[in-house]
Design a protein around this motif. Structure first.
Motif, PDB file in Angstrom:
ATOM      1  N   UNK A 162      56.645  45.174  72.428  1.00 52.64           N
ATOM      2  CA  UNK A 162      56.439  46.222  73.431  1.00 52.64           C
ATOM      3  C   UNK A 162      54.998  46.724  73.429  1.00 52.64           C
ATOM      4  N   UNK A 163      54.452  46.944  72.243  1.00 56.31           N
ATOM      5  CA  UNK A 163      53.087  47.471  72.140  1.00 56.31           C
ATOM      6  C   UNK A 163      52.070  46.483  72.701  1.00 56.31           C
ATOM      7  N   UNK A 164      52.203  45.224  72.309  1.00 55.68           N
ATOM      8  CA  UNK A 164      51.227  44.209  72.742  1.00 55.68           C
ATOM      9  C   UNK A 164      51.350  43.940  74.238  1.00 55.68           C
ATOM     10  N   UNK A 165      52.561  43.825  74.715  1.00 57.64           N
ATOM     11  CA  UNK A 165      52.780  43.601  76.152  1.00 57.64           C
ATOM     12  C   UNK A 165      52.199  44.751  76.969  1.00 57.64           C
ATOM     13  N   UNK A 166      52.378  45.957  76.485  1.00 64.24           N
ATOM     14  CA  UNK A 166      51.857  47.134  77.190  1.00 64.24           C
ATOM     15  C   UNK A 166      50.335  47.066  77.311  1.00 64.24           C
ATOM     16  N   UNK A 170      48.109  46.571  80.735  1.00 66.29           N
ATOM     17  CA  UNK A 170      47.100  47.571  81.084  1.00 66.29           C
ATOM     18  C   UNK A 170      45.717  46.941  81.291  1.00 66.29           C
ATOM     19  N   UNK A 171      45.653  45.607  81.182  1.00 68.65           N
ATOM     20  CA  UNK A 171      44.418  44.895  81.470  1.00 68.65           C
ATOM     21  C   UNK A 171      43.536  44.570  80.285  1.00 68.65           C
ATOM     22  N   UNK A 234      33.291  44.442  71.667  1.00 70.73           N
ATOM     23  CA  UNK A 234      33.904  44.417  72.992  1.00 70.73           C
ATOM     24  C   UNK A 234      35.422  44.528  72.963  1.00 70.73           C
ATOM     25  N   UNK A 235      35.991  44.891  71.814  1.00 72.57           N
ATOM     26  CA  UNK A 235      37.442  45.067  71.745  1.00 72.57           C
ATOM     27  C   UNK A 235      37.849  46.170  72.722  1.00 72.57           C
ATOM     28  N   UNK A 236      38.876  45.903  73.509  1.00 69.67           N
ATOM     29  CA  UNK A 236      39.283  46.898  74.510  1.00 69.67           C
ATOM     30  C   UNK A 236      40.738  47.358  74.363  1.00 69.67           C
ATOM     31  N   UNK A 237      41.413  46.869  73.318  1.00 68.23           N
ATOM     32  CA  UNK A 237      42.780  47.299  73.062  1.00 68.23           C
ATOM     33  C   UNK A 237      43.083  47.212  71.578  1.00 68.23           C
ATOM     34  N   UNK A 322      51.752  57.768  76.492  1.00 70.69           N
ATOM     35  CA  UNK A 322      50.984  59.004  76.632  1.00 70.69           C
ATOM     36  C   UNK A 322      49.581  58.640  77.136  1.00 70.69           C
ATOM     37  N   UNK A 323      48.595  59.466  76.866  1.00 74.12           N
ATOM     38  CA  UNK A 323      47.300  59.331  77.528  1.00 74.12           C
ATOM     39  C   UNK A 323      46.356  58.309  76.902  1.00 74.12           C
ATOM     40  N   UNK A 324      46.709  57.730  75.740  1.00 76.29           N
ATOM     41  CA  UNK A 324      45.770  56.811  75.074  1.00 76.29           C
ATOM     42  C   UNK A 324      45.761  55.422  75.702  1.00 76.29           C
ATOM     43  N   UNK A 325      46.663  55.189  76.677  1.00 77.30           N
ATOM     44  CA  UNK A 325      46.621  53.909  77.397  1.00 77.30           C
ATOM     45  C   UNK A 325      46.565  54.153  78.903  1.00 77.30           C
TER      46      UNK A 325
END
Length: 325
Positions: A162-166, A170-171, A234-237, A322-325
């Motif tokens: 779930x976490x990784x898919x999310x 989210x791009x 450049x990590x974005x997630x 919540x707001x972190x993603x």
């Protein structure tokens, strides 16, 4: 010193009725309970738990062993286990093992000496099974100790998925996972498995940052996070294996001028109290900690009664956005 006969006389009830109130057996009206409790208070009568336990052949106590009661996750486990134990007129004896194998085994011997009815174990040591085979019934939380000891766990693989898919949805294109020690055979390792498999299925190269047990006990992950940002600017997630790790990612990202969620999206795991208090509030995988404890305690009670119980109980998790993603 007052005894049960004095309580019965003052309450205007039979000794048998007072005994049923004290032992919570059978249907008893609230009026009768109140009469007994008022008489006990007036006489300053405290039931002799040891005498009762000798008569019943059990002590109405269980041992609860955790690595660190100061860790938010284990603090919640202790809180909920005590809640369910109290509802069933049980008391808990709390053991704080600090990851030390010898301390766990010593506590186990002490609990046996106190003749606890059972033990709920949150162990992070791998080689204690042979030492605890003989003794009271045991239920493990989040750890497979053997094929003979039942355990209760969240669905860690589903949580990682779930976490990784999310993050991917989210791009995010470059995703890192900060996990616990891979040398420990914990059910939590399934989070990392799910992360890597989900990344590869979606054409994303997984970045895994492993931590160690000393960091788990000190709850300090700053060096790992800083090295991650230096090596992969450049990590974005980021999928953090706990909300404690995720909270420290937020702190370091703020120092480096990385905006969350604009520059970096972040998902934690556990959904302990801190998750809703960070700035921004943390998207996380909710572990049903209260239900984990309920099932663990009920399994232990069934074991104490001599009933056959399932060896594995896996509870579902869900993503709290919540707001972190």
């Amino acid at each position: 010193m007052a005894n049960i006969k004095d309580v019965a006389k003052l309450a205007g009830l039979s000794v048998g009725t007072v005994s049923r109130v004290l032992n919570n057996r059978g249907y008893i009206s609230e009026e009768t309970k109140n009469k007994v409790h008022e008489a006990m208070q007036q006489l300053n009568y405290v039931p002799n738990e040891l005498a009762k336990s000798i008569f019943r052949q059990y002590t109405k106590t269980i041992g609860v062993m955790v690595p660190f009661v100061t860790h938010p996750y284990f603090g919640m486990i202790v809180q909920y286990l005590e809640h369910y134990a109290s509802k069933m007129n049980y008391k808990i004896i709390l053991c704080n093992s600090y990851f030390e194998r010898d301390k766990e085994l010593e506590y186990f011997r002490i609990l046996k000496g106190y003749k606890v009815d059972g033990i709920i174990l949150c162990s992070r040591n791998m080689d204690i099974h042979d030492e605890i085979q003989e003794g009271p019934p045991i239920v493990s939380i989040d750890r497979i100790l053997s094929n003979e000891i039942p355990y209760v766990s969240s669905d860690n693989y589903q949580g990682g998925l779930l976490a990784t898919t999310h993050l991917i949805e989210k791009g995010c294109k470059k995703i890192a996972h900060i996990c616990g020690s891979p040398t420990l055979h914990m059910t939590a390792n399934l989070r990392s498995n799910a992360f890597e498999e989900t990344c590869r299925k979606n054409g994303v190269e997984p970045i895994v940052v492993a931590t160690n047990e000393d960091q788990f006990s000190s709850m300090t992950y700053y060096n790992n996070i800083q090295k991650l940002f230096q090596k992969h600017p450049d990590v974005d997630g980021i999928f953090a294996s706990s909300d404690i790790i995720a909270a420290q990612v937020i702190q370091i990202a703020a120092k480096e001028g990385r905006r969350i969620p604009e520059d970096l999206k972040l998902v934690g795991f556990d959904d302990v109290n801190i998750a809703a208090l960070t700035a921004p509030p943390l998207t996380t995988i909710h572990q049903p900690i209260k239900q984990l404890c309920k099932y663990a305690f009920e399994l232990l009670l069934d074991e104490i009664k001599g009933e056959i119980v399932p060896m594995c109980t896996i509870l579902p998790v869900n993503l709290i956005e919540r707001s972190s993603t």
